[in-house]
Enzyme design. Sequence first.
Site, PDB file in Angstrom:
ATOM      1  N   ASN A  14      12.864  -5.362   0.213  1.00 44.20           N
ATOM      2  CA  ASN A  14      12.338  -5.914  -1.048  1.00 44.20           C
ATOM      3  C   ASN A  14      13.332  -5.704  -2.177  1.00 44.20           C
ATOM      4  O   ASN A  14      13.545  -6.596  -2.999  1.00 44.20           O
ATOM      5  CB  ASN A  14      10.995  -5.262  -1.409  1.00 44.20           C
ATOM      6  CG  ASN A  14       9.837  -5.964  -0.742  1.00 44.20           C
ATOM      7  OD1 ASN A  14       9.434  -7.058  -1.137  1.00 44.20           O
ATOM      8  ND2 ASN A  14       9.299  -5.349   0.300  1.00 44.20           N
ATOM      9  N   ILE A  88       4.158   9.193  -8.296  1.00 42.87           N
ATOM     10  CA  ILE A  88       4.802   9.217  -9.612  1.00 42.87           C
ATOM     11  C   ILE A  88       3.992  10.141 -10.518  1.00 42.87           C
ATOM     12  O   ILE A  88       2.758  10.050 -10.573  1.00 42.87           O
ATOM     13  CB  ILE A  88       4.849   7.784 -10.214  1.00 42.87           C
ATOM     14  CG1 ILE A  88       5.565   6.806  -9.268  1.00 42.87           C
ATOM     15  CG2 ILE A  88       5.501   7.786 -11.586  1.00 42.87           C
ATOM     16  CD1 ILE A  88       7.034   7.010  -9.095  1.00 42.87           C
ATOM     17  N   HIS A 104       1.781  -3.493  -2.414  1.00 36.18           N
ATOM     18  CA  HIS A 104       1.108  -2.900  -1.259  1.00 36.18           C
ATOM     19  C   HIS A 104       0.900  -4.002  -0.216  1.00 36.18           C
ATOM     20  O   HIS A 104       0.467  -5.106  -0.567  1.00 36.18           O
ATOM     21  CB  HIS A 104      -0.240  -2.301  -1.691  1.00 36.18           C
ATOM     22  CG  HIS A 104      -0.895  -1.549  -0.582  1.00 36.18           C
ATOM     23  ND1 HIS A 104      -0.480  -0.291  -0.206  1.00 36.18           N
ATOM     24  CD2 HIS A 104      -1.906  -1.894   0.256  1.00 36.18           C
ATOM     25  CE1 HIS A 104      -1.215   0.114   0.814  1.00 36.18           C
ATOM     26  NE2 HIS A 104      -2.084  -0.845   1.109  1.00 36.18           N
ATOM     27  N   ASP A 145      -2.712   3.620  -5.127  1.00 37.46           N
ATOM     28  CA  ASP A 145      -3.164   2.245  -4.889  1.00 37.46           C
ATOM     29  C   ASP A 145      -4.406   1.855  -5.689  1.00 37.46           C
ATOM     30  O   ASP A 145      -5.187   0.999  -5.250  1.00 37.46           O
ATOM     31  CB  ASP A 145      -3.435   2.016  -3.389  1.00 37.46           C
ATOM     32  CG  ASP A 145      -2.179   2.223  -2.550  1.00 37.46           C
ATOM     33  OD1 ASP A 145      -1.082   1.983  -3.072  1.00 37.46           O
ATOM     34  OD2 ASP A 145      -2.312   2.626  -1.388  1.00 37.46           O
TER      35      ASP A 145
HETATM   36  C1  GAR Z   1       6.947  -2.969   2.011  1.00 37.93           C
HETATM   37  O1  GAR Z   1       6.333  -3.777   2.974  1.00 37.93           O
HETATM   38  C2  GAR Z   1       5.916  -2.470   1.029  1.00 37.93           C
HETATM   39  O2  GAR Z   1       4.867  -3.354   0.823  1.00 37.93           O
HETATM   40  C3  GAR Z   1       5.441  -1.225   1.709  1.00 37.93           C
HETATM   41  O3  GAR Z   1       6.593  -0.645   2.241  1.00 37.93           O
HETATM   42  C4  GAR Z   1       7.467  -1.689   2.667  1.00 37.93           C
HETATM   43  C5  GAR Z   1       8.870  -1.350   2.222  1.00 37.93           C
HETATM   44  O4  GAR Z   1       9.777  -2.183   2.869  1.00 37.93           O
HETATM   45  N1  GAR Z   1       4.777  -0.366   0.779  1.00 37.93           N
HETATM   46  C6  GAR Z   1       3.723   0.364   1.104  1.00 37.93           C
HETATM   47  O5  GAR Z   1       3.255   0.401   2.225  1.00 37.93           O
HETATM   48  C7  GAR Z   1       3.137   1.164  -0.053  1.00 37.93           C
HETATM   49  N2  GAR Z   1       1.921   1.772   0.291  1.00 37.93           N
HETATM   50  P1  GAR Z   1      11.242  -2.389   2.317  1.00 37.93           P
HETATM   51  O6  GAR Z   1      11.843  -1.010   2.127  1.00 37.93           O
HETATM   52  O7  GAR Z   1      11.950  -3.161   3.375  1.00 37.93           O
HETATM   53  O8  GAR Z   1      11.148  -3.146   1.019  1.00 37.93           O
END
Ligand code: GAR
Length: 187
Positions: A14, A88, A104, A145
């Site tokens: 992301n 945080i 999320h 969340d």
């Molecule tokens: C993402 O899919 C995000 O939505 C999730 O972690 C992943 C990070 O992927 N976040 C959570 O689960 C928060 N509770 P990335 O490092 O490839 O962006």
Amino acid sequence: MKNIAIFGSGKGSNAENIINYFKFHDSVTIKLIVTNNKNAGIIDVAKKKKINFIVLNKTNPLLDQNILKELTTNQINLIVLAGFLLKISTIIINKFPNAIINIHPALLPKFGGKGMYGLNVHRSVLEHKEKLSGITIHFINNEYDKGKMIFQAKCVILKNDTPKLLAKRVQKLEYQFYPIIIEKILQ
Ligand code: GAR
């Protein structure tokens, strides 16, 4: 100019997508990447994209004053959480009212809370035989969340879905919408 800090603990896909989106943007810069994981892919992303990064660890923990100083020095306007596993602190939340957002990989308020991260989320969604899943972008408050919701996008659960297949579909939504919502918030 609006400055963004991205916080992440994982792969950083992301983060990379957001960096690419704003690469030629007139008024938004990705100034800083913060991670608590020295082996996280997000560090490679920071290096590849030549963005300053901070690794939080035992010798450089998430101390409010340290991180606040970094955020202030870099004139950060928005903190974007992208798979960041640490909570945080209230001090940082109070310094950045309505300026810390998270994504999320499910439709909150369902499938959120402590431990609901990455594939755990998708596994739980499938176990509960949900018909839909998706993404939620929300402000951060003091509970995991539970901050005010900004945006959701949905996808259908398919008959033969596995956590990995569902994760891929949900990540597509993340890549499609997170940068646009960030841009809107900064306007
Ligand atoms: C993402 O899919 C995000 O939505 C999730 O972690 C992943 C990070 O992927 N976040 C959570 O689960 C928060 N509770 P990335 O490092 O490839 O962006």
